[in-house]
Structure formats: C-alpha cells, structure tokens
Motif scaffolding. Structure first.
Motif, short mmCIF file in Angstrom:
data_model
loop_
_atom_site.label_atom_id
_atom_site.label_comp_id
_atom_site.label_asym_id
_atom_site.label_seq_id
_atom_site.Cartn_x
_atom_site.Cartn_y
_atom_site.Cartn_z
N ILE A 94 91.81 68.75 32.27
CA ILE A 94 91.70 67.79 31.20
C ILE A 94 91.32 68.63 29.92
CG2 ILE A 94 89.91 66.14 30.38
CD1 ILE A 94 91.75 65.12 32.58
N ALA A 95 90.61 69.85 30.06
CA ALA A 95 90.22 70.66 28.74
C ALA A 95 91.78 71.11 28.33
CB ALA A 95 89.38 71.92 29.21
N GLY A 96 92.59 71.64 29.20
CA GLY A 96 93.74 72.07 28.78
C GLY A 96 94.73 71.18 27.92
N MET A 156 104.31 65.99 23.47
CA MET A 156 104.19 66.18 25.09
C MET A 156 104.31 67.37 25.30
SD MET A 156 103.30 63.06 25.35
CE MET A 156 103.17 63.31 27.11
N TYR A 157 105.22 68.15 25.06
CA TYR A 157 105.33 69.82 25.29
C TYR A 157 103.86 70.47 25.24
CZ TYR A 157 110.52 69.84 25.45
OH TYR A 157 112.01 69.49 25.90
N GLY A 158 103.41 70.50 23.93
CA GLY A 158 102.21 71.02 23.71
C GLY A 158 101.11 70.63 24.50
N ILE A 159 101.10 69.34 24.73
CA ILE A 159 99.86 68.90 25.79
C ILE A 159 100.15 69.41 27.07
CG2 ILE A 159 99.06 66.89 26.76
CD1 ILE A 159 99.56 65.21 24.34
N VAL A 160 101.19 69.43 27.80
CA VAL A 160 101.45 69.98 29.07
C VAL A 160 101.50 71.48 28.98
CG1 VAL A 160 103.26 70.11 31.02
CG2 VAL A 160 102.90 68.19 29.84
N ALA A 161 101.92 72.17 28.08
CA ALA A 161 101.73 73.62 27.94
C ALA A 161 100.38 74.24 27.78
CB ALA A 161 102.53 74.14 26.89
N GLY A 162 99.35 73.22 27.19
CA GLY A 162 98.00 73.69 27.32
C GLY A 162 97.32 73.46 28.83
N ALA A 163 97.73 72.42 29.42
CA ALA A 163 97.17 72.28 30.89
C ALA A 163 97.88 73.47 31.72
CB ALA A 163 97.79 71.10 31.35
N VAL A 164 99.21 74.06 31.31
CA VAL A 164 99.59 75.00 32.24
C VAL A 164 98.75 76.35 31.80
CG1 VAL A 164 101.50 76.38 32.30
CG2 VAL A 164 101.88 74.06 32.18
N PHE A 165 98.44 76.48 30.59
CA PHE A 165 97.53 77.81 30.09
C PHE A 165 96.15 77.61 30.78
CE2 PHE A 165 94.68 79.86 27.01
CZ PHE A 165 95.34 81.12 27.07
N ALA A 166 95.81 76.51 30.70
CA ALA A 166 94.00 76.50 31.18
C ALA A 166 94.25 76.61 32.92
CB ALA A 166 93.58 74.96 30.93
N VAL A 167 95.25 76.20 33.77
CA VAL A 167 95.12 76.22 34.88
C VAL A 167 95.98 77.89 35.15
CG1 VAL A 167 96.54 75.63 37.06
CG2 VAL A 167 95.44 73.98 35.56
N GLY A 168 96.94 78.30 34.46
CA GLY A 168 97.42 79.65 34.79
C GLY A 168 96.83 80.76 34.42
N VAL A 169 95.74 80.81 33.56
CA VAL A 169 95.03 82.01 33.15
C VAL A 169 94.34 82.44 34.31
CG1 VAL A 169 92.92 82.92 31.65
CG2 VAL A 169 95.10 81.90 30.61
N PRO A 170 93.58 81.60 34.99
CA PRO A 170 92.74 82.16 36.17
C PRO A 170 93.54 82.48 37.38
CG PRO A 170 91.94 80.06 35.18
CD PRO A 170 93.07 80.23 34.49
N VAL A 171 94.72 81.87 37.46
CA VAL A 171 95.56 82.11 38.59
C VAL A 171 96.06 83.74 38.35
CG1 VAL A 171 97.85 81.59 39.60
CG2 VAL A 171 96.30 79.69 39.00
N VAL A 172 96.31 84.11 37.26
CA VAL A 172 96.85 85.52 37.03
C VAL A 172 95.47 86.60 37.02
CG1 VAL A 172 99.01 85.08 36.00
CG2 VAL A 172 97.00 85.26 34.68
#
Length: 141
Positions: free
Chosen positions: A5-7, A58-74
């Motif tokens: 949600i934050a992403g 829409m791209y920007g919103i989804v990319a924000g969620a990808v960043f929020a989830v992806g940073v901890p994954v790496v």
C-alpha cells in the motif's frame, strides 16, 4: 519494510511529482505513453494524450509497489530517508534506461532526440528520489 500500500501511494505521489516536472520541461506534447496507446489502437499520439497520461500514472503506481516489495527482497532496507532516496535514485535510472531502450525504441519504434532523453532522464530521477523519500519517511509504513 514498506508495505505494498505504501508503495502504491508512493508511486502515485512520485508520478505526480514527475509529471509536474515533465510538464514544465516538456514541449507541451503528449507523454510517450500516448505513442504506445496510438500504436495499439491507431491514430496520432496527440489523439491519446489523456489515455496516455492515465497509462503513465498506472505504470508509476505499479512501479512504486514493485520498488517497495523488491528492495527488501534483494536484501536492502528503506530504513532512512537518505538511503531510501538513494535507492530510489538508482531505481529511477533503471526505469529510465528500461523506458528508453525497451519501451521507446523497441516497442514504440521511437528514436528520442537529446532534449527528450534529458527530460526523460530527469523526470525518472525525480520519480525515483521522491518514491524513495516517501517510503523512507514511513508515511504509510
């Protein structure tokens, strides 16, 4: 750790900021996503400025969620605003390169000139830094 949600919210805020800079720096024409819409449905990009802007949002919103989830994954953390903004800067550059190489050149068939590349790069850096700072601040953690 930032939530999805934050992403999503960070992606919205960052896309709005990026779009303001794009409108100030741009030539008044439609966003590059309007060219993608025109390629899919036909017509001129100018005919699809609003759908192109909605697609961009829409791209920007989804990319924000990808960043929020992806940073901890790496294995990285968005624990401070400075670190998160720095990671966002890197993410913005990655999105810029992907946008220029894949979307603009390969998908749309566009060959951006120097001014467009400068604007495209600048707005993606703005996007990444705003996104990172938003998530690092923990507004919706």
């Amino acid at each position: 750790m930032a939530s999805i949600i934050a992403g999503l919210a960070g992606g919205l805020v960052a896309t709005i900021g990026m779009t303001i800079v794009m409108m100030v720096m741009g030539d008044g024409g439609p966003p590059p996503t309007a060219s993608l819409v025109a390629k899919v449905v036909g017509g001129d990009p100018e005919d699809h400025a609003m759908p192109g802007m909605i697609l961009h949002l829409m791209y920007g919103i989804v990319a924000g969620a990808v960043f929020a989830v992806g940073v901890p994954v790496v294995g990285l953390s968005l624990g401070s605003i400075a670190v998160a903004a720095g990671l966002g800067l890197v993410y913005g550059i990655i999105l810029m390169i992907g946008g220029m190489v894949f979307w603009m050149r390969m998908v749309i068939g566009m060959e951006p000139d120097r001014d467009m590349m400068v604007m495209f790069g600048t707005v993606h850096v703005v996007y990444g830094v705003v996104l990172g700072a938003f998530l690092g601040a923990g507004v919706l953690a």
